[in-house]
Design a protein around this motif. Sequence first.
Motif, PDB file in Angstrom:
ATOM      1  N   ASP A   1       0.806  -1.222   0.000  1.00  0.00           N
ATOM      2  CA  ASP A   1       0.000   0.000   0.000  1.00  0.00           C
ATOM      3  C   ASP A   1       0.838   1.272   0.000  1.00  0.00           C
ATOM      4  O   ASP A   1       0.335   2.336  -0.329  1.00  0.00           O
ATOM      5  CB  ASP A   1      -0.936   0.018   1.220  1.00  0.00           C
TER       6      ASP A   1
ATOM      7  N   GLU B   1       0.981   3.575  -3.279  1.00  0.00           N
ATOM      8  CA  GLU B   1      -0.303   4.241  -3.536  1.00  0.00           C
ATOM      9  C   GLU B   1      -0.553   5.324  -2.492  1.00  0.00           C
ATOM     10  O   GLU B   1      -1.006   6.418  -2.809  1.00  0.00           O
ATOM     11  CB  GLU B   1      -1.450   3.221  -3.529  1.00  0.00           C
TER      12      GLU B   1
ATOM     13  N   ARG C   1       1.594   8.234  -3.303  1.00  0.00           N
ATOM     14  CA  ARG C   1       1.060   8.945  -4.461  1.00  0.00           C
ATOM     15  C   ARG C   1      -0.114   9.822  -4.051  1.00  0.00           C
ATOM     16  O   ARG C   1      -0.215  10.977  -4.446  1.00  0.00           O
ATOM     17  CB  ARG C   1       0.617   7.957  -5.545  1.00  0.00           C
ATOM     18  N   GLN C   2      -1.005   9.277  -3.207  1.00  0.00           N
ATOM     19  CA  GLN C   2      -2.160  10.044  -2.741  1.00  0.00           C
ATOM     20  C   GLN C   2      -1.721  11.250  -1.913  1.00  0.00           C
ATOM     21  O   GLN C   2      -2.255  12.350  -2.077  1.00  0.00           O
ATOM     22  CB  GLN C   2      -3.096   9.159  -1.915  1.00  0.00           C
TER      23      GLN C   2
END
Length: 98
Positions: free
Chosen positions: A36, A39, A42-43
Amino acid sequence: MSAPQSLVQAALQRLGARLGSGLVDAAANLALLAQDAPERLRQEFQLFWDEVEAEAARIERDDEPEVAITAPSADIQDQIDALRARVAAMARRLDQDS
């Protein structure tokens, strides 16, 4: 094997199994976090960039002239005087702080 020895051996085996499953659970959780992480990063970066763009837009709005070109000269002079007063107040505060 006598009963006390069997109990001790059984207790040690169960402790080992529980500790082993705890380590397996911890490793599985770490593996999920590792999957995770990209991601999530990136968020977080996207959220940060959105905030930067919003701040840049706010700064650009604040930098725009507050007075239209067609405004009467008295209004412009009033605004200039108000800005000078604000600058003087800020300078006094800076002098007091230093």
